[in-house]
Structures are given as structure tokens and as C-alpha cells.
Design a protein around this motif. Sequence first.
Motif, PDB file in Angstrom:
ATOM      1  N   LEU A  56       0.768  -1.225  -0.145  1.00 48.96           N
ATOM      2  CA  LEU A  56       0.022   0.159   0.071  1.00 48.96           C
ATOM      3  C   LEU A  56       0.877   1.292  -0.097  1.00 48.96           C
ATOM      4  N   GLY A  58       1.351   5.242   0.272  1.00 53.06           N
ATOM      5  CA  GLY A  58       0.642   6.604   0.734  1.00 53.06           C
ATOM      6  C   GLY A  58       1.215   7.484  -0.130  1.00 53.06           C
ATOM      7  N   TRP A  59       1.708   8.694   0.399  1.00 55.27           N
ATOM      8  CA  TRP A  59       2.471   9.859  -0.530  1.00 55.27           C
ATOM      9  C   TRP A  59       3.717   9.661  -1.008  1.00 55.27           C
ATOM     10  N   GLY A  60       4.269   8.277  -0.711  1.00 59.26           N
ATOM     11  CA  GLY A  60       5.629   8.025  -1.356  1.00 59.26           C
ATOM     12  C   GLY A  60       6.702   8.770  -0.569  1.00 59.26           C
ATOM     13  N   SER A  61       6.604   9.059   0.865  1.00 54.47           N
ATOM     14  CA  SER A  61       7.806  10.221   1.046  1.00 54.47           C
ATOM     15  C   SER A  61       8.881   9.318   2.135  1.00 54.47           C
ATOM     16  N   ASN A  62       8.530   8.205   2.245  1.00 56.21           N
ATOM     17  CA  ASN A  62       9.307   7.260   2.892  1.00 56.21           C
ATOM     18  C   ASN A  62       9.668   5.962   2.474  1.00 56.21           C
ATOM     19  N   PRO A 119       5.505  15.665   5.236  1.00 51.69           N
ATOM     20  CA  PRO A 119       4.945  15.079   3.970  1.00 51.69           C
ATOM     21  C   PRO A 119       4.242  13.811   4.365  1.00 51.69           C
ATOM     22  N   THR A 121       0.706  10.677   4.341  1.00 48.99           N
ATOM     23  CA  THR A 121      -0.741  10.361   4.671  1.00 48.99           C
ATOM     24  C   THR A 121      -0.498   9.960   6.164  1.00 48.99           C
ATOM     25  N   ARG A 127       2.113   4.380  10.852  1.00 53.67           N
ATOM     26  CA  ARG A 127       2.858   3.232  10.803  1.00 53.67           C
ATOM     27  C   ARG A 127       4.181   3.619  11.297  1.00 53.67           C
ATOM     28  N   ALA A 130       5.180   9.023  12.668  1.00 50.82           N
ATOM     29  CA  ALA A 130       6.102  10.305  12.161  1.00 50.82           C
ATOM     30  C   ALA A 130       5.779  11.399  13.245  1.00 50.82           C
ATOM     31  N   GLY A 131       6.710  12.271  13.383  1.00 52.46           N
ATOM     32  CA  GLY A 131       6.664  13.387  14.304  1.00 52.46           C
ATOM     33  C   GLY A 131       7.649  14.672  13.805  1.00 52.46           C
ATOM     34  N   ARG A 166       9.830   6.544  15.860  1.00 54.54           N
ATOM     35  CA  ARG A 166       9.581   6.389  14.328  1.00 54.54           C
ATOM     36  C   ARG A 166       9.341   4.704  14.241  1.00 54.54           C
ATOM     37  N   VAL A 177      -3.572   0.140   7.909  1.00 56.16           N
ATOM     38  CA  VAL A 177      -4.263   1.218   8.414  1.00 56.16           C
ATOM     39  C   VAL A 177      -5.260   1.584   7.497  1.00 56.16           C
ATOM     40  N   ARG A 203      11.167  24.689   8.892  1.00 54.88           N
ATOM     41  CA  ARG A 203      11.646  23.636   7.982  1.00 54.88           C
ATOM     42  C   ARG A 203      12.239  23.807   6.681  1.00 54.88           C
ATOM     43  N   GLY A 214      13.495  11.726   2.803  1.00 55.14           N
ATOM     44  CA  GLY A 214      13.673  12.426   4.193  1.00 55.14           C
ATOM     45  C   GLY A 214      14.806  11.745   4.976  1.00 55.14           C
ATOM     46  N   TYR A 300       9.664  -6.093   0.611  1.00 58.82           N
ATOM     47  CA  TYR A 300      10.731  -5.249   1.207  1.00 58.82           C
ATOM     48  C   TYR A 300      11.913  -5.699   1.143  1.00 58.82           C
TER      49      TYR A 300
END
Length: 310
Positions: A56, A58-62, A119, A121, A127, A130-131, A166, A177, A203, A214, A300
Amino acid sequence: MGHLDQIEGIQRNVALAKLTTFQMGGPADYFYEVKDVMEVPMLIEAAQKDGLPFILLGWGSNVIFSDNGFRGLIIHNLARKIEKDDDLVVTDSGTLLSQIIQFCLKNGLTGMEKMMGLPGTIGGAVRGNAGAFGLETKHIFEKALIYKEGEGVREVGYDYLDFDYRHSKIKETHEIVLKVWLKLKPGDTAAGVAEVRQIITSRAGKHPSGKSAGSFFKNPSGNSVGQGLSAGLLNDQCGFKGKHIGGAFISEKHGNFLMNDGTATMENVLDLCLQIQKAVFEKFQVKLEREVALVGEHGYIEDTFSKKND
Ligand SMILES: Cc1cc2nc3c(=O)[nH]c(=O)nc-3n(C[C@H](O)[C@H](O)[C@H](O)COP(=O)(O)OP(=O)(O)OC[C@H]3O[C@@H](n4cnc5c(N)ncnc54)[C@H](O)[C@@H]3O)c2cc1C
């Protein structure tokens, strides 16, 4: 004909590069854009019946996909329904953090402003817990609707997620989720808007622009030498600032940002990652753990470094 082939809306051979912030990735054999989050279980079950892996997105930022692509199903989460229920915000997992913050401020709720500019979802944020600026996803998390292969859909609370720096349990179980309930507070939204502006400026000065996912490694903790040091600082002290392997390189501005100059391959990323892990281990006896998920053609890529050095 497989089960996935029979699903209306399924796409074949979709390039993944444009769907992640690292902007690398060959074609996914199967690809589906989800707008109704409750379609996800049906898609996963179809992939399983066909014996294919799924992820799945999401935004593909990680996440970084292989330049060879993915021999399974990528489900792109575009489910973004959001509503207010007293002080709770109930949202599909594909909603972006920035959209949730804007929704909250429009509806008199505050508490998420520090996450503006982070960045991704809310599903991805749960998952990885994030913070930013001291606020972690766990601080606003109330409960979630999750899906697990073979077990179906169920509601889980805070304790189930086993949040840490994290980290959440979802990282190990690969559960999905679907929906999230967030608890926020009625508050001064004008002050919230001002804080959001300040966070965006702060930022912008810190992070390099360009193609990245990131921070690449988690900051080490609990180690006598590495304690208090960031992964970026350790990398800098091992001389990796600006280091290139093929099209992958470490940013001059931030020692923990592994970047793509537009020509990176998964081999380049893995080589650079391993060189850093080895050098930091030799110099500081610190095992750097990856924060970014790497996805090869069949799923993975686990952390081979720790296994070799245990
Ligand atoms: C410039 C930049 C700055 C960043 N700054 C920060 C920061 O300050 N703090 C921070 O914590 N992170 C930061 N990140 C990392 C990233 O933003 C977060 O990890 C974010 O939570 C990832 O969400 P996503 O939707 O993009 O996940 P994706 O990249 O799409 O996916 C990442 C992983 O999560 C899984 N996943 C996605 N959605 C779900 C779901 N609904 N259920 C189960 N698994 C799911 C995917 O399968 C994948 O394994 C930064 C990234 C970039 C590029």
C-alpha cells in the motif's frame, strides 16, 4: 487470467518513479488507485490468490522502489474522507497530514500544527509514528481501523500499536491502516495558523530540496558513543557529506538525507547505505537502522547489515 486481471480499474505496468519523493522506481506489474478505503481488503485478497506480493503506497515520502519495478500489486491510497466527531477527527488513512491540519483549523480544533510540512498520509504517519518539533503521531492517536491478511478488519486502540521513536507494531506486522481517529483540542485557531506559518519557515531552512525520502537512518539512541548524536552528525564525522555512488548521494546540507540526482539505481542506494552503516559501526560501534523502506522487485528489502553484524 488471474484474479487481479478481473478487477475493474486495475492498471498494468505503471511507472512508480513519479509517485515517490525519491522519484526512482520502474513499473509495477499491477496498480490500483483506491478512493474508497474499504476496497483495500478485496484487492489484497485478489493479489494473494494470484500469489503476488502487494504494497500500500501513501504519499511515497518514506519509501524507495527499485529501478527494476515491482512484480506485484501497488495499491495507491487516495482515500481521503475526513469528518469531525466532537473533539475527534475521523479520517481515511490516505488523507495528507497537511489536509488534516487545515481541516482542524477550519473546524476550531488545534494540536497538530507542528506537523505542518511533514509530508505524507496519516496512514504512513501511524505506521512510522512520524513526528516533528516534539509532536509525534502517538500524541494525537485515539484508535484505528486496521486490516490484517487472514484476520480481516478490526478496530485497535493506542496500546495495540506499541508506538516508539519512528516505530509502531505495524512496521513489523505489515498490517494496513484503513481509518484513523485523532483526538485534538478546541483552541485558538488564529494562534494555530500563526504557528503553522512559523513551522513552514523553520522547515524550509533545515531540509535540502531535491529528490529524497527524508531522513534515511533513525537517530541512534541508548548507545554510549552515539547517545545524543544524530545519524546525520555520525555520517558527517565519517566523511559522507556530499559522497556520491552512481546517482545516489548524501546531501551537503544534511548528513542524513540520501538523495537521488535523477539517475540513481537501487544498487547505488544499497551500496551507499551499507558503506555508511559499516563506517559508522567501525568508528562509533553504532548500528544505524534505516528509517526509509526499500522495496525490491518482490517485496521489502530487510536490513541485511544488522544480520551480518550480529
Ligand atoms: C522532505 C521530507 C521531510 C520529512 N520530514 C519528516 C519529519 O519531519 N518527521 C518524520 O517523522 N518523517 C519525515 N519524513 C518522512 C515521511 O514524511 C514520513 O515517514 C511519512 O509518515 C510517510 O508517509 P507516506 O504516506 O508518504 O508513506 P509512504 O512513503 O507512502 O509509505 C511508507 C511505508 O508505510 C507504509 N504505509 C503507507 N500507508 C500505510 C497505511 N495506511 N497502512 C499501513 N502501512 C502504510 C507503506 O507500505 C510503506 O512501507 C520526511 C520525508 C521527506 C521526503
